[in-house]
Design a protein around this motif. Structure first.
Motif, short mmCIF file in Angstrom:
data_model
loop_
_atom_site.label_atom_id
_atom_site.label_comp_id
_atom_site.label_asym_id
_atom_site.label_seq_id
_atom_site.Cartn_x
_atom_site.Cartn_y
_atom_site.Cartn_z
N LEU A 229 0.84 -1.19 0.00
CA LEU A 229 0.00 0.00 0.00
C LEU A 229 0.87 1.24 0.00
CD1 LEU A 229 -1.90 -2.27 1.19
CD2 LEU A 229 -3.03 -0.42 2.47
N SER A 230 0.46 2.24 -0.78
CA SER A 230 1.12 3.53 -0.71
C SER A 230 0.80 4.20 0.62
CB SER A 230 0.66 4.43 -1.86
OG SER A 230 -0.69 4.82 -1.67
N LYS A 231 1.53 5.25 0.92
CA LYS A 231 1.29 6.00 2.15
C LYS A 231 -0.14 6.55 2.17
CE LYS A 231 4.09 9.06 5.06
NZ LYS A 231 4.96 8.01 5.63
N GLU A 232 -0.57 7.06 1.04
CA GLU A 232 -1.93 7.60 0.95
C GLU A 232 -2.98 6.51 1.09
OE1 GLU A 232 -5.17 10.19 0.44
OE2 GLU A 232 -3.08 10.56 1.02
N ALA A 233 -2.70 5.34 0.51
CA ALA A 233 -3.64 4.23 0.62
C ALA A 233 -3.80 3.79 2.08
CB ALA A 233 -3.18 3.05 -0.23
N LEU A 234 -2.70 3.71 2.81
CA LEU A 234 -2.78 3.32 4.22
C LEU A 234 -3.54 4.36 5.02
CD1 LEU A 234 -2.05 1.49 6.58
CD2 LEU A 234 0.17 2.66 6.73
N ASP A 235 -3.30 5.62 4.75
CA ASP A 235 -3.99 6.70 5.44
C ASP A 235 -5.50 6.59 5.22
OD1 ASP A 235 -4.77 9.02 6.66
OD2 ASP A 235 -3.48 10.34 5.51
N ARG A 236 -5.90 6.37 3.98
CA ARG A 236 -7.33 6.26 3.68
C ARG A 236 -7.95 5.01 4.32
NH1 ARG A 236 -8.75 8.45 -2.42
NH2 ARG A 236 -7.37 10.28 -2.40
N PHE A 237 -7.20 3.93 4.32
CA PHE A 237 -7.72 2.68 4.89
C PHE A 237 -8.01 2.85 6.37
CE2 PHE A 237 -6.69 -1.57 6.82
CZ PHE A 237 -7.87 -2.19 6.42
N VAL A 238 -7.06 3.44 7.10
CA VAL A 238 -7.19 3.55 8.55
C VAL A 238 -8.18 4.65 8.94
CG1 VAL A 238 -5.96 4.12 10.69
CG2 VAL A 238 -4.90 2.60 9.00
N ASN A 239 -8.13 5.78 8.25
CA ASN A 239 -8.91 6.94 8.69
C ASN A 239 -10.26 7.11 8.00
OD1 ASN A 239 -6.97 7.97 10.60
ND2 ASN A 239 -5.71 8.55 8.86
N LYS A 240 -10.45 6.51 6.83
CA LYS A 240 -11.70 6.67 6.10
C LYS A 240 -12.49 5.37 5.96
CE LYS A 240 -10.20 10.66 3.36
NZ LYS A 240 -10.04 11.22 1.99
N ALA A 241 -11.78 4.27 5.76
CA ALA A 241 -12.47 3.00 5.53
C ALA A 241 -12.87 2.31 6.84
CB ALA A 241 -11.59 2.08 4.69
N LEU A 242 -11.89 2.08 7.71
CA LEU A 242 -12.15 1.31 8.92
C LEU A 242 -13.22 1.93 9.83
CD1 LEU A 242 -8.61 -0.04 9.94
CD2 LEU A 242 -10.50 -1.26 8.84
N PRO A 243 -13.26 3.25 10.00
CA PRO A 243 -14.28 3.82 10.91
C PRO A 243 -15.69 3.78 10.33
CG PRO A 243 -12.39 5.31 10.65
CD PRO A 243 -12.30 4.28 9.58
N ASN A 244 -15.83 3.47 9.04
CA ASN A 244 -17.11 3.55 8.37
C ASN A 244 -17.60 2.16 7.99
OD1 ASN A 244 -19.29 4.02 6.61
ND2 ASN A 244 -18.37 5.91 5.81
N GLY A 245 -18.64 1.67 8.69
CA GLY A 245 -19.14 0.34 8.43
C GLY A 245 -19.73 0.16 7.05
N ASP A 246 -20.11 1.28 6.38
CA ASP A 246 -20.63 1.20 5.01
C ASP A 246 -19.52 0.99 3.99
OD1 ASP A 246 -23.22 1.57 5.91
OD2 ASP A 246 -23.09 3.76 5.73
N LYS A 247 -18.32 1.33 4.36
CA LYS A 247 -17.20 1.22 3.43
C LYS A 247 -16.30 0.02 3.72
CE LYS A 247 -16.92 6.21 2.55
NZ LYS A 247 -17.39 6.11 1.15
N CYS A 248 -16.34 -0.46 4.96
CA CYS A 248 -15.41 -1.52 5.35
C CYS A 248 -16.07 -2.42 6.39
CB CYS A 248 -14.13 -0.90 5.91
SG CYS A 248 -12.69 -1.95 5.84
N SER A 249 -15.96 -3.72 6.20
CA SER A 249 -16.59 -4.66 7.11
C SER A 249 -16.01 -4.56 8.52
CB SER A 249 -16.42 -6.09 6.59
OG SER A 249 -16.85 -7.04 7.54
N ALA A 250 -16.91 -4.42 9.49
CA ALA A 250 -16.48 -4.36 10.89
C ALA A 250 -16.26 -5.75 11.47
CB ALA A 250 -17.53 -3.62 11.72
N SER A 251 -16.69 -6.76 10.74
CA SER A 251 -16.52 -8.14 11.20
C SER A 251 -15.04 -8.52 11.18
CB SER A 251 -17.31 -9.09 10.30
OG SER A 251 -16.98 -10.43 10.56
#
Length: 361
Positions: A229-251
């Motif tokens: 993952l690029s630096k930007e990809a990791l940033d988006r994954f942690v800060n935008k995807a993981l906190p949002n259950g509509d974008k990323c599975s909480a399971s």
């Protein structure tokens, strides 16, 4: 008269022997300062050898290095290339700037495979990344491995992946520009990874690996082949995807590579094409023998593969980055084949990477 000549002759012979011995001693002293304590003590890898292996402040001889390394890893078959007396520091040449790409590698392991698998990663390619972390569910301070608050098992790999990237973002985000995940039976050629990434921008939302086309609209990367993952990809994954259950599975369950692919797609991270200029694959989800011709035509891989693949010698790039399903014996064989064997007609500068530091063979 004869006695006088004989005396002079013996004297000259003695002088020649004395001078020869003196010159030989100088040569030996000079050699030892290059190959031994003086060289390692003044080289850029001094801190690496002292902190990682000896934890001492004084310079280290090559023999001490090998003995201490074998003792700490309990591995009696360490390749000779880890003895530093054959390594020479080089300057940053214009044609090898790619080695300056900063890559953090994290290895998916467990308390059950730490010594049977991850240990051999550590002894081979693990020390070439700028930083390598071993992610488990139990901390092992002597290895060391990081204990994440997750359970073990195949169904928990997605939970471990999320926790690993969150840990890296919190503690090591500023230490690298690219973040690679690998399994403890993956073999990585770090130099080839950096070579590919040198033409990319870590500020772009992108990630690379071996592209599969199922389950995710833009495709996703095989977990076993490793993905970066690029630096930007990791940033988006942690800060935008993981906190949002509509974008990323909480399971915590689910296929780790598929779930990651869904999350990254939902926050605008592109599934990049890692093939070389001849459209040959660089991340291998299996051993090389499969791609050389032993993969059955009805194998599931063919329905997952995103890009056309030739079987045989043109299957794979000259700059392969990863192999998967590599057992410990094969780890050392690959290490030896890649870093030790060269045809006599092959003329090029060769380097080793030690925690991101370039050294010439």
């Amino acid at each position: 008269m004869a006695t006088g000549i004989s005396t002079v002759r013996h004297g000259l012979i003695g002088l020649v022997l004395f001078v020869s011995g003196f010159l030989l001693a100088l040569i030996m002293i000079s050699t030892s300062s290059v190959h031994g304590t003086d060289f390692i003590g003044s080289s850029p890898i001094k801190q690496y050898t002292q902190q990682r292996f000896l934890n001492k402040s004084e310079p280290v001889s090559s023999r001490q290095y090998k003995v201490q390394y074998n003792r700490l890893t309990n591995e009696s078959t360490i390749m000779d290339h880890k003895i530093l007396h054959n390594l020479t520091k080089i300057a940053d040449d214009s044609d090898d700037k790619f080695l300056n790409v900063r890559v953090l590698c994290w290895v998916m392991t467990s308390p059950f495979t730490l010594l049977s698998k991850a240990r051999h990663v550590k002894n081979t390619w693990g020390w070439r990344c700028d930083k390598t972390l071993y992610m488990s569910s139990v901390e092992n301070s002597s290895f060391p491995s990081i204990g994440l608050n997750v359970t073990e098992g195949r169904d928990a790999l997605w939970a471990k992946t999320k926790e690993a990237f969150k840990y890296i973002y919190k503690h090591h985000f500023d230490e690298a520009d690219w973040f690679l995940k690998a399994d403890d039976d993956t073999f990585l050629i770090v130099e080839n990874l950096k070579y590919m990434l040198a033409s990319q921008n870590s500020s772009d939302p992108i990630y690379f690996g071996h592209n599969f086309k199922t389950f995710v609209r833009q495709g996703y990367m095989s977990g076993g082949a490793g993905y970066v993952l690029s630096k930007e990809a990791l940033d988006r994954f942690v800060n935008k995807a993981l906190p949002n259950g509509d974008k990323c599975s909480a399971s915590g369950s689910g296929a780790e590579d598929v779930e990651l692919g869904k999350c990254l797609q939902n926050v605008g991270v592109v599934a990049g094409d890692s093939r070389d200029s001849l459209n040959r694959t660089r991340f291998l989800p299996f051993g090389l023998e499969y791609f050389l011709g032993s993969m059955p035509k009805n194998f599931w891989y063919w329905s997952y593969q995103k890009y056309p693949l030739k079987v045989g010698r043109e299957c794979c790039s000259d700059y392969i980055i990863t192999f998967h399903y590599v057992n410990p014996k094969e780890m050392y064989l690959l290490e030896f084949y890649i870093y030790k064997i060269r045809p006599a007609s092959y003329h090029q500068n060769h380097y080793y990477l030690i925690n991101g530091t370039k050294v010439k063979i």
